[in-house]
Design an enzyme around this catalytic site. Structure first.
Site, mmCIF file in Angstrom:
data_model
loop_
_atom_site.group_PDB
_atom_site.id
_atom_site.type_symbol
_atom_site.label_atom_id
_atom_site.label_comp_id
_atom_site.label_asym_id
_atom_site.label_seq_id
_atom_site.Cartn_x
_atom_site.Cartn_y
_atom_site.Cartn_z
ATOM 1 C CE1 TYR A 163 -0.225 5.059 -1.572
ATOM 2 C CE2 TYR A 163 -0.406 6.570 0.283
ATOM 3 C CZ TYR A 163 0.311 5.630 -0.435
ATOM 4 O OH TYR A 163 1.568 5.260 -0.006
ATOM 5 C CB THR A 200 10.277 7.263 -4.232
ATOM 6 O OG1 THR A 200 8.894 7.641 -4.183
ATOM 7 C CG2 THR A 200 10.720 6.743 -2.883
#
Ligand code: NAP
Length: 252
Positions: A163, A200
């Protein structure tokens, strides 16, 4: 017109606009009177905004699209081209993190992250620029939602190294695009917006992981609205100002 007012009545495409940071940016733009095309694989939360926004808000157009598929991206931009010509603002937000190490991680997760975080951002940018050029629109803004992981790897291994690699590419690509646009004397501005941890659904999933969860539980995160406020600030700067990089991290 100054501030965010300059974009009132114009249109933004927000990728990954159904939850988290993308949703908050979409709502912030709509409330500022900007029309928003919001895409996601499941855009239902955007559809639910219809009828709930203030009278002077922008118009929301939810689009179902899987941005890991180039065909879906090209179809999205063909529809934009046919229906409204172009979008003035592009928020490249859609992105994901699949936990796993480089030494033994799964190729499928790397492919998903590469296709969504890097390729979709790059293809959307190219298609956005084509429509802007075709319509002869000079003023525009591209915000790439990067991450602090795009500037430095985490001090401990939390399984987000691929990532981080994709986000390092966003840092490099944002700078390279700025150079390409400057060479063309383009007035389209480009910003890398790099948040630290944000609460989130993506982070909620990571908190459940037995190896990495403790890292994400160790501090308070930003809220998605904090990132949306930062995006609106970037867009509200006058045209002689470019925020090329904005990093925001939680207070603690
Ligand atoms: N949360 C953080 O701590 C944090 C920190 C720094 C940077 N970021 C970056 O911020 C961006 C948004 O992250 P987030 O935390 O808000 O994630 P999120 O809550 O998981 O939201 C991701 C959004 O992208 C959409 N999406 C996922 N896969 C997609 C696909 N294949 N095609 C189209 N849309 C897709 C999702 O909708 P569907 O599932 O319906 O498709 C959703 O709307 C990402 O680029 C992320 O790397 C996040």
């Amino acid at each position: 017109m100054t501030g965010i007012e300059r974009w009132k009545g114009k249109t933004a495409l927000v990728t990954g606009a159904s939850t988290g940071i993308g949703y908050a940016i979409a709502v912030g733009l709509l409330e500022a009177g900007v029309n928003v095309i919001g895409c996601a694989r499941n855009p239902t939360p955007l559809e639910a905004l219809n009828g709930k926004l203030p009278e002077n808000a922008g118009k929301v157009t939810p689009v179902r699209s899987d941005l890991t598929k180039e065909g879906d991206i090209l179809k999205l931009f063909t529809e934009i081209g046919n229906r409204m010509g172009h979008v003035d603002i592009l928020i490249n937000n859609a992105g994901t993190g699949v936990l796993g190490n480089l030494v033994d991680g799964e190729t499928k997760g790397w492919q998903t992250m590469f296709n969504l975080n890097v390729l979709a951002t790059t293809i959307c940018t190219r298609e956005y620029l084509k429509l802007m050029e075709r319509d002869g629109i000079e003023e525009g803004h591209i915000i790439n939602i990067n991450s602090i992981a795009g500037h430095a790897n985490t001090p401990v291994n939390i399984g987000l190294n691929f990532y981080a690699g994709t986000k390092h590419m966003i840092t490099a690509l944002t700078k390279a695009l700025t150079t390409e646009l400057a060479a063309k004397k383009s007035k389209i501005r480009v910003t890398s917006l790099s948040p630290g941890m944000v609460n989130t659904p993506l982070v909620a999933e990571m908190k459940k992981d037995s190896n990495s969860g403790h890292f994400f539980q160790s501090g308070n995160g930003l809220e998605a609205k904090d990132v949306a406020d930062a995006a609106l600030y970037v867009l509200s700067t006058p045209s002689h100002v470019t925020v090329s990089e904005l990093t925001i991290v939680p207070g603690n």
